[in-house]
Design an enzyme around this catalytic site. Sequence first.
Site, PDB file in Angstrom:
ATOM      1  N   ASP A 155       0.855  -1.174   0.000  1.00 40.94           N
ATOM      2  CA  ASP A 155       0.000   0.000   0.000  1.00 40.94           C
ATOM      3  C   ASP A 155       0.902   1.239   0.000  1.00 40.94           C
ATOM      4  O   ASP A 155       2.091   1.155   0.336  1.00 40.94           O
ATOM      5  CB  ASP A 155      -0.886  -0.044   1.251  1.00 40.94           C
ATOM      6  N   ILE A 156       0.332   2.398  -0.353  1.00 47.81           N
ATOM      7  CA  ILE A 156       1.130   3.628  -0.364  1.00 47.81           C
ATOM      8  C   ILE A 156       0.924   4.452   0.906  1.00 47.81           C
ATOM      9  O   ILE A 156       1.816   4.554   1.740  1.00 47.81           O
ATOM     10  CB  ILE A 156       0.816   4.476  -1.618  1.00 47.81           C
ATOM     11  N   ASP A 157      -0.253   5.054   1.061  1.00 49.79           N
ATOM     12  CA  ASP A 157      -0.478   6.006   2.149  1.00 49.79           C
ATOM     13  C   ASP A 157      -0.537   5.301   3.502  1.00 49.79           C
ATOM     14  O   ASP A 157      -1.353   4.404   3.716  1.00 49.79           O
ATOM     15  CB  ASP A 157      -1.773   6.772   1.907  1.00 49.79           C
ATOM     16  N   GLY A 159      -5.309   2.497  -3.263  1.00 45.83           N
ATOM     17  CA  GLY A 159      -6.573   3.081  -3.682  1.00 45.83           C
ATOM     18  C   GLY A 159      -6.367   4.282  -4.579  1.00 45.83           C
ATOM     19  O   GLY A 159      -7.311   4.794  -5.181  1.00 45.83           O
ATOM     20  N   LYS A 197      -8.671  -4.596  -3.590  1.00 42.67           N
ATOM     21  CA  LYS A 197      -7.263  -4.854  -3.877  1.00 42.67           C
ATOM     22  C   LYS A 197      -7.014  -6.354  -4.015  1.00 42.67           C
ATOM     23  O   LYS A 197      -6.210  -6.783  -4.848  1.00 42.67           O
ATOM     24  CB  LYS A 197      -6.383  -4.286  -2.766  1.00 42.67           C
ATOM     25  N   ASP A 241      -2.405  -0.586   5.840  1.00 39.57           N
ATOM     26  CA  ASP A 241      -2.779   0.079   7.088  1.00 39.57           C
ATOM     27  C   ASP A 241      -4.256   0.446   7.187  1.00 39.57           C
ATOM     28  O   ASP A 241      -4.720   0.826   8.257  1.00 39.57           O
ATOM     29  CB  ASP A 241      -1.963   1.368   7.266  1.00 39.57           C
ATOM     30  N   ASN A 245      -9.309  -0.438   3.324  1.00 40.63           N
ATOM     31  CA  ASN A 245      -9.275  -1.027   1.980  1.00 40.63           C
ATOM     32  C   ASN A 245      -8.180  -2.073   1.821  1.00 40.63           C
ATOM     33  O   ASN A 245      -8.013  -2.641   0.741  1.00 40.63           O
ATOM     34  CB  ASN A 245      -9.133   0.058   0.903  1.00 40.63           C
TER      35      ASN A 245
END
Length: 258
Positions: free
Chosen positions: A9-11, A44, A184, A207, A210
């Site tokens: 994941d990114i954020d 996302g 995802k 985290d 999603n």
Amino acid sequence: MKNKILFFDIDGTILDGDKNIPTGVIEAINEAKSNGHEIIIATGRAPFTAKFVLDQLNLDSFVCYNGQIVQYKGETIYKGVLEKEELQQLTDFAQNREQPVVYMDSKEFVSNIPDHEDVFESISSLKMALPRTEENFFLTNDIHQALIFCSLEEQKEYESAFPNLKFVRWHRVSCDVLPKGVSKAKGIELLLKHLGKSPDDSIAFGDGFNDIEMLDFVGIGVAMGNSVDALKDRATIVTEHVSENGLINAMKKLELIQ
């Protein structure tokens, strides 16, 4: 550990709260690459808002828009859209409540209402430019994901009114809107099938809400220390906060890096 496919994941996972990549994370991911592990982003975000992370990590494989766009080494292997009739009904429902909708295609975000405080609050939290305004953008463009802006209680009204849509809350005032069944995890499943791999060959790091299906699907699921409690409950491993070397520590614990 034998070679794995790693989904990040990114954020809140790669990026900290200030939307920076913490010290050492790029080096750790590059080391995992050198050790034979495949690195793929699962977010996302849109591809164009994930680009600065992809570029810094020198990646061209991703699951974006929560599974609506899947790309492997520059090749698009899946691209899903929201039905225009459903979007019209969603837009009407939101407008009756004086709430905006943001439509997301492959190139940009567009809002149907200008200068709304909830759009400003949520999009600004991502350190991104605010969307431009075009009332009927969704009628002439393929929309992969939308955003609605409402309270948690109001979200339940949307869920009752639109059983064919999925609403995933990511901010105090905002939810991602996707076709029912999209996640995802579904995007990862498509990518793994494309590669001839199984879920046991994969590890995911996340985290947020999603990320729940993603962690349930893969062989090993890692929740950041800053994760929502619902994700921590589903994780194989809960590591430290993103700003406290959480990602690097988890990769070391799993022997992906030294």
